[in-house]
Structure formats: structure tokens, C-alpha cells
Motif scaffolding. Structure first.
Motif, mmCIF file in Angstrom:
data_model
loop_
_atom_site.group_PDB
_atom_site.id
_atom_site.type_symbol
_atom_site.label_atom_id
_atom_site.label_comp_id
_atom_site.label_asym_id
_atom_site.label_seq_id
_atom_site.Cartn_x
_atom_site.Cartn_y
_atom_site.Cartn_z
ATOM 1 N N GLU A 159 0.702 -1.485 -0.134
ATOM 2 C CA GLU A 159 -0.034 0.088 -0.011
ATOM 3 C C GLU A 159 0.861 1.183 -0.015
ATOM 4 O O GLU A 159 0.866 2.073 0.757
ATOM 5 N N ARG A 160 1.757 1.299 -1.016
ATOM 6 C CA ARG A 160 2.807 2.466 -1.068
ATOM 7 C C ARG A 160 1.925 3.656 -1.278
ATOM 8 O O ARG A 160 2.393 4.724 -0.649
ATOM 9 N N ASP A 161 1.043 3.617 -2.093
ATOM 10 C CA ASP A 161 0.230 4.793 -2.537
ATOM 11 C C ASP A 161 -0.422 5.670 -1.261
ATOM 12 O O ASP A 161 -0.395 6.831 -1.166
ATOM 13 N N LYS A 162 -1.104 4.812 -0.381
ATOM 14 C CA LYS A 162 -1.931 5.220 0.795
ATOM 15 C C LYS A 162 -0.809 5.872 1.756
ATOM 16 O O LYS A 162 -1.021 6.981 2.141
ATOM 17 N N ILE A 163 0.589 5.124 1.969
ATOM 18 C CA ILE A 163 1.314 5.693 2.958
ATOM 19 C C ILE A 163 2.075 6.937 2.569
ATOM 20 O O ILE A 163 2.307 7.855 3.199
ATOM 21 N N ASN A 164 2.299 7.043 1.036
ATOM 22 C CA ASN A 164 2.643 8.182 0.340
ATOM 23 C C ASN A 164 1.933 9.287 0.763
ATOM 24 O O ASN A 164 2.214 10.745 0.859
ATOM 25 N N THR A 165 0.612 9.085 0.532
ATOM 26 C CA THR A 165 -0.371 10.435 0.738
ATOM 27 C C THR A 165 -0.368 10.651 2.306
ATOM 28 O O THR A 165 -0.420 11.777 2.533
ATOM 29 N N ILE A 166 -0.335 9.780 3.077
ATOM 30 C CA ILE A 166 -0.321 10.274 4.561
ATOM 31 C C ILE A 166 1.007 10.999 4.806
ATOM 32 O O ILE A 166 0.906 12.125 5.587
ATOM 33 N N LEU A 167 2.178 10.465 4.318
ATOM 34 C CA LEU A 167 3.203 11.368 4.529
ATOM 35 C C LEU A 167 3.345 12.730 4.015
ATOM 36 O O LEU A 167 3.937 13.695 4.488
ATOM 37 N N GLN A 168 2.778 12.692 2.791
ATOM 38 C CA GLN A 168 2.812 14.201 2.075
ATOM 39 C C GLN A 168 2.090 14.905 2.978
ATOM 40 O O GLN A 168 2.333 16.201 3.156
ATOM 41 N N GLU A 169 0.584 14.527 3.418
ATOM 42 C CA GLU A 169 -0.279 15.561 4.093
ATOM 43 C C GLU A 169 0.431 15.943 5.370
ATOM 44 O O GLU A 169 0.328 17.051 5.772
ATOM 45 N N ILE A 170 0.961 14.993 6.118
ATOM 46 C CA ILE A 170 1.639 15.328 7.389
ATOM 47 C C ILE A 170 2.728 16.489 7.492
ATOM 48 O O ILE A 170 2.831 17.417 7.926
ATOM 49 N N ILE A 171 3.767 16.106 6.299
ATOM 50 C CA ILE A 171 4.892 16.871 6.154
ATOM 51 C C ILE A 171 4.316 18.195 5.565
ATOM 52 O O ILE A 171 4.905 19.676 6.324
ATOM 53 N N ASP A 172 3.500 18.393 4.865
ATOM 54 C CA ASP A 172 3.010 19.690 4.211
ATOM 55 C C ASP A 172 2.313 20.409 5.456
ATOM 56 O O ASP A 172 2.557 21.531 5.317
ATOM 57 N N GLU A 173 1.500 19.739 6.072
ATOM 58 C CA GLU A 173 0.812 20.482 7.305
ATOM 59 C C GLU A 173 1.993 21.304 8.159
ATOM 60 O O GLU A 173 1.786 22.390 8.556
ATOM 61 N N GLN A 174 3.098 20.462 8.529
ATOM 62 C CA GLN A 174 3.912 20.939 9.434
ATOM 63 C C GLN A 174 4.852 22.068 8.882
ATOM 64 O O GLN A 174 5.545 22.913 9.568
ATOM 65 N N THR A 175 5.071 21.998 7.469
ATOM 66 C CA THR A 175 6.243 23.058 6.943
ATOM 67 C C THR A 175 5.209 24.182 6.343
ATOM 68 O O THR A 175 5.931 25.130 5.887
ATOM 69 N N ALA A 176 3.809 24.178 6.384
ATOM 70 C CA ALA A 176 3.262 25.377 5.899
ATOM 71 C C ALA A 176 3.463 26.546 6.408
ATOM 72 O O ALA A 176 3.597 27.532 5.896
#
Length: 257
Positions: A134-151
């Protein structure tokens, strides 16, 4: 006269130096963040040609292009207690140059550290099978968390991809045995399903032949044809009783006479 020439030359040189310090050029993908006497000027400068006040203004250039960030391999313990070594890559760009310079000391280092800690945290909450399938699902979770923290730093994280997953060799052998056992199970299920379907067709054929006796004789003749076409030295000739019964009865009657 000579002193006047020297003064003119010095003034010209100083003028050129001041002009060179005042004139700046920013490329299309660059913006200049200007601090005037230490205070931020809200509007970034560029692209193109712009002027600064020498000594008073200080400029920091910011690149607005998408940056590729390689996340170093991280030692991870999955949810089912399997050790793994995982690395990833992130793509981000600066959408607010002022925040990227003012809100964080070094946005590259900060983004890298956030990506590493998030990678370990998120993968530790998933099973090894999920990490592999489930790489796509994990990639999406990583992107959302990192984007939120660096916004708050004016950074937009667009893509995060898990690249390689390294697991111990013993676990690899166990997974290979599991996959082989799964293939054998599927083969047996398919074989059993085929036999079941064949038995159903034979049952239907038997029902048809029981209603039409001639069908049995036609099948018998077809079997004889198949046997005759084989390269066999010995042929067993099966003779059904219902075919030779009339001949036997005639032979018995002739003997009695």
C-alpha cells in the motif's frame, strides 16, 4: 590639475561601486527578500532589474523552483515488530519567500528533519504487508503530514515517495516460503475446482447417455478409433455385454439343437 584628475577618478570609481551595489537582477524563478535597516520589506523584489539603497538595504535571494529532497535511510520498526530500513524522496517548493527566510533559520535542514521524523513515525504505525503493498496510501499520509508541518514556513510539499524498503534476509526467506505456499494453495484450489466442474459435466453426460442408449455405442466406437490410432503393440479390446449378448444366445440355441 593632477590632484583634480585623481579626485575625479576616485569619485567615478566610487560611483561605479555604489551603482553596482545598488543594481540587482533576479531571474524568473528567483525573488529578493530585502531588509532595510534590519526591517523586512513586505513585497519581494523581482524578477528582473531592481535597485537597492547601498549600505541601508540587505538582500537574500530565494529560489522558487521545486526542490528534490532525498530523505536518508531510516531504521524503522513496523507495527508487527519487523525491523526495516526505508528511504524516501520529497518534492517541495517555496510559495511564501518572506516566511521561508523570516520564520525558519534554514528551511532545507528543517524540512529534512521533519521528513525523517515523520517517516519513522508513520511507518511504525503500519504492518510490513501494508508497507510493501500500500505504497500509495502511505505516500499520501506522509505528504499530508509533512505539508501541514512545513506550511507556516511558506513551503508546499507536493510529493513524498517511499523509494526502497530493506528487510532482514531471514524475513525475506520467510516471505519467499510464504509466497510459494500461497502459490501451491492456489494451484490445488484451481485443480480441485477443475475436477469438480469435470465431474459435473460427466454427470450430465451420463444422464444424457442413460436416456439415449445409442449414445453409449457411439462413444464406444469413438474409443475404439482412438485406441486404433495409437502406436501400441498390444490392444485390449473391450466388448460390452449388451453387444455380444445376442451372439451368445444364438450360439447356445445352435448347441442345443
Amino acid at each position: 590639475m593632477t590632484a583634480l584628475i585623481v579626485v575625479i577618478v576616485v569619485v567615478v570609481i566610487l560611483g561605479l561601486l555604489v551603482f553596482a551595489a545598488a543594481v540587482k537582477v533576479a531571474r524568473e524563478y528567483e525573488r529578493g527578500i530585502v531588509f532595510r535597516l534590519g526591517r523586512l520589506i513586505p513585497e519581494p523584489r523581482g524578477p528582473g532589474l531592481f535597485f537597492l539603497i547601498p549600505i541601508v538595504d540587505r538582500m537574500v535571494k530565494v529560489d522558487l523552483r521545486t526542490i528534490t529532497l532525498n530523505i536518508p535511510p531510516q531504521e524503522v520498526i513496523t507495527k508487527d515488530n519487523v525491523p526495516a530500513r526505508v528511504n524516501a524522496v520529497a518534492y517541495f517548493r517555496i510559495i511564501d519567500p518572506n516566511a521561508a527566510i523570516v520564520q525558519i533559520e534554514n528551511f532545507m535542514v528543517a524540512t529534512s528533519q521533519i521528513a525523517q521524523t515523520t517517516l519513522r513515525s508513520v511507518l511504525g504505525q503500519h504492518l510490513l504487508d501494508e508497507l510493501l503493498s500500500e505504497r500509495d496510501k502511505i505516500n499520501t499520509i506522509l505528504q499530508e503530514i509533512i505539508d501541514e508541518q512545513t506550511a507556516p514556513w511558506g513551503i508546499k510539499v507536493s510529493i513524498v515517495e517511499v523509494k526502497d524498503v530493506e528487510i532482514p534476509s531471514g524475513m525475506q526467506r520467510a516471505m519467499a516460503r510464504q509466497a510459494e505456499a500461497e502459490r501451491e494453495r492456489r494451484a490445488k484450489v484451481i485443480n480441485a475446482e477443475g475436477e469438480f466442474q469435470a465431474s459435473e459435466r460427466l454427470r450430465d453426460a451420463a444422464a444424457v447417455m442413460s436416456q439415449e442408449p445409442i449414445a453409449i455405442q457411439l462413444r464406444y466406437l469413438q474409443t475404439l478409433l482412438e485406441i486404433g490410432s495409437a502406436n501400441a503393440t498390444t490392444i485390449v479390446f473391450p466388448a460390452p455385454i449388451d453387444l455380444i449378448a445376442p451372439l451368445l444366445e444364438r450360439a447356445v440355441k445352435s448347441d442345443s439343437k
